[in-house]
Every structure is written in structure tokens, then in C-alpha cells.
Design an enzyme around this catalytic site. Structure first.
Site, mmCIF file in Angstrom:
data_model
loop_
_atom_site.group_PDB
_atom_site.id
_atom_site.type_symbol
_atom_site.label_atom_id
_atom_site.label_comp_id
_atom_site.label_asym_id
_atom_site.label_seq_id
_atom_site.Cartn_x
_atom_site.Cartn_y
_atom_site.Cartn_z
ATOM 1 N N GLY A 1 -23.119 9.455 6.226
ATOM 2 C CA GLY A 1 -21.862 9.046 6.150
ATOM 3 C C GLY A 1 -20.753 9.834 5.586
ATOM 4 O O GLY A 1 -21.166 11.040 5.434
ATOM 5 N N ILE B 1 -19.491 10.191 2.273
ATOM 6 C CA ILE B 1 -19.770 10.855 0.950
ATOM 7 C C ILE B 1 -21.119 11.424 1.158
ATOM 8 O O ILE B 1 -21.377 12.311 0.712
ATOM 9 C CB ILE B 1 -19.461 9.627 -0.056
ATOM 10 C CG1 ILE B 1 -18.170 9.222 -0.431
ATOM 11 C CG2 ILE B 1 -20.283 10.096 -1.595
ATOM 12 C CD1 ILE B 1 -17.942 8.215 -1.333
ATOM 13 N N ALA C 1 -26.208 4.597 0.367
ATOM 14 C CA ALA C 1 -26.093 3.932 1.626
ATOM 15 C C ALA C 1 -25.344 2.518 1.085
ATOM 16 O O ALA C 1 -25.747 1.989 -0.043
ATOM 17 C CB ALA C 1 -27.404 3.601 2.047
ATOM 18 N N ASP D 1 -15.430 -7.147 3.649
ATOM 19 C CA ASP D 1 -14.375 -7.518 3.124
ATOM 20 C C ASP D 1 -13.890 -9.008 3.487
ATOM 21 O O ASP D 1 -13.520 -8.998 4.703
ATOM 22 C CB ASP D 1 -13.341 -6.550 2.833
ATOM 23 C CG ASP D 1 -13.695 -5.192 2.131
ATOM 24 O OD1 ASP D 1 -14.975 -5.185 1.739
ATOM 25 O OD2 ASP D 1 -12.827 -4.433 2.067
ATOM 26 N N GLY E 1 -10.809 -9.562 -2.344
ATOM 27 C CA GLY E 1 -11.548 -9.465 -1.049
ATOM 28 C C GLY E 1 -13.058 -8.888 -1.075
ATOM 29 O O GLY E 1 -13.481 -8.514 0.099
ATOM 30 N N TYR F 1 -19.166 -7.059 -2.517
ATOM 31 C CA TYR F 1 -19.328 -5.613 -2.800
ATOM 32 C C TYR F 1 -19.218 -5.176 -4.351
ATOM 33 O O TYR F 1 -20.118 -4.439 -4.866
ATOM 34 C CB TYR F 1 -18.129 -4.886 -2.069
ATOM 35 C CG TYR F 1 -17.986 -3.466 -1.957
ATOM 36 C CD1 TYR F 1 -18.843 -2.775 -1.008
ATOM 37 C CD2 TYR F 1 -17.365 -2.517 -3.065
ATOM 38 C CE1 TYR F 1 -18.584 -1.161 -1.017
ATOM 39 C CE2 TYR F 1 -17.371 -1.122 -2.764
ATOM 40 C CZ TYR F 1 -18.311 -0.620 -1.950
ATOM 41 O OH TYR F 1 -17.987 0.910 -1.813
ATOM 42 N N GLY G 1 -13.508 6.337 -6.769
ATOM 43 C CA GLY G 1 -12.442 5.373 -6.273
ATOM 44 C C GLY G 1 -12.270 5.355 -4.939
ATOM 45 O O GLY G 1 -13.217 5.477 -4.247
ATOM 46 N N VAL H 1 -11.926 7.158 -1.654
ATOM 47 C CA VAL H 1 -12.318 8.403 -1.007
ATOM 48 C C VAL H 1 -11.959 8.507 0.194
ATOM 49 O O VAL H 1 -12.190 7.318 1.039
ATOM 50 C CB VAL H 1 -13.820 8.796 -1.334
ATOM 51 C CG1 VAL H 1 -14.041 10.012 -0.818
ATOM 52 C CG2 VAL H 1 -14.007 8.765 -2.817
HETATM 53 N N1 CAA Z 1 -4.335 -9.726 -5.787
HETATM 54 C C1 CAA Z 1 -3.569 -11.201 -5.677
HETATM 55 N N2 CAA Z 1 -3.395 -11.462 -4.641
HETATM 56 C C2 CAA Z 1 -3.502 -10.913 -3.561
HETATM 57 C C3 CAA Z 1 -4.208 -9.638 -3.466
HETATM 58 C C4 CAA Z 1 -4.350 -9.071 -4.675
HETATM 59 N N3 CAA Z 1 -4.903 -7.817 -4.947
HETATM 60 N N4 CAA Z 1 -4.156 -9.177 -2.326
HETATM 61 C C5 CAA Z 1 -3.695 -10.176 -1.420
HETATM 62 N N5 CAA Z 1 -3.274 -11.160 -2.201
HETATM 63 C C6 CAA Z 1 -2.746 -12.386 -1.696
HETATM 64 C C7 CAA Z 1 -1.629 -12.085 -0.639
HETATM 65 O O1 CAA Z 1 -0.496 -12.049 -1.251
HETATM 66 C C8 CAA Z 1 -1.964 -13.638 0.352
HETATM 67 O O2 CAA Z 1 -1.228 -14.424 -0.537
HETATM 68 P P1 CAA Z 1 -0.569 -15.518 0.350
HETATM 69 O O3 CAA Z 1 -1.706 -16.325 1.023
HETATM 70 O O4 CAA Z 1 -0.140 -16.451 -0.657
HETATM 71 O O5 CAA Z 1 0.401 -15.224 1.315
HETATM 72 C C9 CAA Z 1 -3.394 -13.911 0.035
HETATM 73 O O6 CAA Z 1 -3.851 -13.367 -0.863
HETATM 74 C C10 CAA Z 1 -4.154 -13.274 1.362
HETATM 75 O O7 CAA Z 1 -3.968 -11.803 1.368
HETATM 76 P P2 CAA Z 1 -4.332 -11.067 2.841
HETATM 77 O O8 CAA Z 1 -3.206 -11.090 3.604
HETATM 78 O O9 CAA Z 1 -4.708 -9.388 2.215
HETATM 79 O O10 CAA Z 1 -5.643 -11.587 3.075
HETATM 80 P P3 CAA Z 1 -6.555 -11.263 4.486
HETATM 81 O O11 CAA Z 1 -7.499 -12.369 4.578
HETATM 82 O O12 CAA Z 1 -5.793 -10.773 5.695
HETATM 83 O O13 CAA Z 1 -7.363 -10.037 4.217
HETATM 84 C C11 CAA Z 1 -8.817 -8.784 2.854
HETATM 85 C C12 CAA Z 1 -8.024 -9.959 3.012
HETATM 86 C C13 CAA Z 1 -9.263 -8.010 4.156
HETATM 87 C C14 CAA Z 1 -9.977 -8.638 1.933
HETATM 88 C C15 CAA Z 1 -7.709 -7.936 2.222
HETATM 89 O O14 CAA Z 1 -7.365 -8.576 1.060
HETATM 90 C C16 CAA Z 1 -8.326 -6.439 1.877
HETATM 91 O O15 CAA Z 1 -8.267 -5.599 2.704
HETATM 92 N N6 CAA Z 1 -8.484 -6.399 0.360
HETATM 93 C C17 CAA Z 1 -8.872 -4.881 -0.167
HETATM 94 C C18 CAA Z 1 -10.461 -4.810 0.005
HETATM 95 C C19 CAA Z 1 -10.655 -3.419 -0.498
HETATM 96 O O16 CAA Z 1 -10.267 -2.753 -1.583
HETATM 97 N N7 CAA Z 1 -11.571 -2.642 0.105
HETATM 98 C C20 CAA Z 1 -12.072 -1.700 -0.127
HETATM 99 C C21 CAA Z 1 -12.662 -1.063 0.998
HETATM 100 S S1 CAA Z 1 -13.333 0.814 0.761
HETATM 101 C C22 CAA Z 1 -14.408 0.449 -0.662
HETATM 102 O O17 CAA Z 1 -14.888 -0.579 -0.685
HETATM 103 C C23 CAA Z 1 -14.984 1.871 -1.083
HETATM 104 C C24 CAA Z 1 -14.505 1.925 -2.610
HETATM 105 O O18 CAA Z 1 -15.807 1.608 -3.025
HETATM 106 C C25 CAA Z 1 -13.734 1.859 -3.130
#
Ligand code: CAA
Length: 248
Positions: free
Chosen positions: A14, A16, A91, A96, A151, A155, A186, A188
């Protein structure tokens, strides 16, 4: 001349994982990259790319969410290269969803692959490390295991759990020549972060004090230090590599 130490990196092909394998190979370890059995073709192509760069890195398919498959993998590595003395548990998957929409399958898949795998693989190398009186375990967690993330209830739970494991294992290994540490990257630049919605990713990155994502090599250099002979005294630590996104 003593034989090179054997390093296993789970999720080794993958984003990383690849940087970690390359770094450890350059550091002189005999490196084996684990991948999911369904990724055999990708792993073959990956191995060719490494060879083209002058890096001899082994690959092995195994589903690390299965104890039995992990056991088989470790036995095969031992037979081919000798016992594993450096283990990097890298792994990981994401599924999300806001908690309201999260199905049981998405919860279980993430806990199985990201957390139960750590037990499955480490348990199968642990006795050899104890016997050798030497071992290095590094668990690749996440900033989101430290601070939570909208979300990512599944995880963040798995990633937080990894560090509880690290701290306990570190205590059991401390008097036996074995260190266990966590690295919490964080955001990446990998396929995993690329898969996020652009607006969500951009919003998160704009809040990173360094104003950029990390590079896989920046995680690999932290691993390189933690598994080196130079480090005999850092154990049970959780090293953040996150551009300042979370400090505690
Ligand atoms: N805090 C508070 N409220 C939030 C928010 C937050 N951070 N993010 C979104 N909201 C609110 C929105 O404003 C929205 O409000 P309304 O319903 O009142 O309009 C509601 O929550 C829904 O938000 P979304 O439109 O984003 O919801 P969705 O169902 O379309 O998406 C999700 C959900 C896919 C989980 C999306 O929120 C998302 O991608 N979140 C980030 C997840 C993330 O950081 N993943 C990291 C992946 S990489 C990784 O994991 C590697 C690592 O270690 C860092």
C-alpha cells in the site's frame, strides 16, 4: 557476517507500506511485504517495480484478519528467511460513514483488518522474538485514533485500540529486548486519502499547521529509527507524524 534481520510489513504494497518496505530494504533488512490474497496480480507488478529500483523485497499473500492465515504466513516466512524480528503492522482499510448510516459489516471489517490483525500477526511472531531476546514491533495507527474523526467511529476505535495494545506489549517485552511502539500518521498522500471527497480532504488539510499532507517516506523514516539498533530505549511510545495537526 551475521544474517540480515527479517522484517515483515503487513499491508506492505500500500501507500505507506511501500515506503516502509523500501526504507527497511535500504537499511539492510530482509523485507517481506504482506498483501491481501486478492491482490496477487498487483503484488507481482509491485515486486517487479521494486526489483527495477534495485530492491529485493519478498511478497506474501495472507488475509491478516484471519488468525489461521496469519499463522500460515509467519510459518512460511520463517521457513524461507528465518524468524521475523521486525514487525510493522500497517494493514488498514477505511469504511467511512456517519454513525447513523454505519452498517455492522463496515464496523466489523475495519475492526478485523485494522485491529484484530495486530493480534493475529503479532501473536505468531512473539514467541520467536522472546526466544531471540530481540524484537521490534511498530503499529501504524492514525491521528484519528488520538482525536476521533467525523465519519470514522469504526476506524478511530481500531486505531485507538492499537496503541493500548502497544503500551501493554511494550511492558511485556521491555525486559526481553523487545520494543513496541505506535506511529500515528496524519493525512498522508496515498490512495486512502485520495479516495476522500475533495472538499472534505481540503478542509482537513487547510487545518494542518504545515498546510500540506505528509509523504509516505516521512512515515517510513520514523519506522526506520524505531526499529534500528540505535533505538533501544524508546518503547510504548506513540509518535505523531502529522504536520502539527494534533498535539498532546
Ligand atoms: N463536524 C461536524 N459536523 C460535520 C462535520 C464535522 N467534521 N463534517 C460534516 N458535518 C456535518 C455536515 O455539515 C452535514 O450537516 P447537515 O446534515 O446539517 O448538512 C452532515 O454532517 C453530513 O455531512 P456530510 O455531507 O459530510 O455527510 P456524508 O454522509 O456525505 O459523508 C463522510 C460522511 C463520508 C463520513 C464524510 O463526512 C467524510 O468523508 N468524513 C471524513 C472522514 C475522514 O477523515 N476520513 C479519513 C480517510 S483517510 C484516513 O483515514 C487515513 C488517516 O489515518 C488520516
Amino acid at each position: 557476517m551475521t544474517a540480515a534481520r527479517v522484517a515483515l510489513v503487513t499491508g506492505g504494497i500500500g501507500g505507506i507500506g511501500t515506503a516502509i518496505c523500501q526504507r527497511l530494504a535500504r537499511d539492510g533488512f530482509t523485507v517481506v511485504a504482506n498483501h491481501h490474497p486478492s491482490e496477487q496480480d498487483a503484488a507481482d507488478a509491485w515486486k517487479k517495480e521494486q526489483t527495477a529500483q534495485g530492491l529485493a523485497i519478498g511478497t506474501i499473500g495472507a488475509d491478516v484478519s484471519s488468525f489461521e492465515d496469519s499463522q500460515r504466513m509467519i510459518a512460511e516466512i520463517k521457513q524461507q528467511h528465518g524468524p521475523v524480528s521486525v514487525l510493522v503492522n500497517c494493514a488498514g482499510i477505511t469504511r467511512d460513514k456517519t454513525f447513523k448510516k454505519m452498517e455492522e459489516a463496515a464496523w466489523r471489517a475495519v475492526i478485523d483488518v485494522n485491529l484484530n490483525s495486530v493480534f493475529n500477526v503479532t501473536r505468531n511472531v512473539w514467541e520467536d522474538m522472546l526466544e531471540a531476546g530481540f524484537g521490534r514491533v511498530v503499529n501504524i495507527s492514525s491521528v484519528n485514533g488520538q482525536r476521533g474523526q467525523f465519519g470514522q467511529t469504526n476506524y478511530a476505535t481500531a486505531k485507538a485500540g492499537m496503541h493500548g495494545f502497544t503500551m501493554s506489549l511494550a511492558q511485556e517485552g521491555a525486559a526481553k529486548g523487545i520494543t513496541a511502539n505506535t506511529i500515528s500518521p496524519g493525512y498522508v498522500e496515498t490512495a486512502m486519502t485520495k479516495a476522500m471527497r475533495d472538499d472534505v480532504r481540503e478542509a482537513i488539510v487547510s487545518g494542518v499547521p504545515m498546510r500540506r499532507m505528509g509523504q509516505p517516506e516521512e512515515i517510513a523514516s520514523a519506522v526506520s529509527f524505531l526499529v534500528s539498533d540505535e533505538n533501544g530505549y524508546v518503547t510504548g511510545a506513540n509518535l505523531p507524524v502529522n504536520g502539527g495537526l494534533f498535539m498532546h
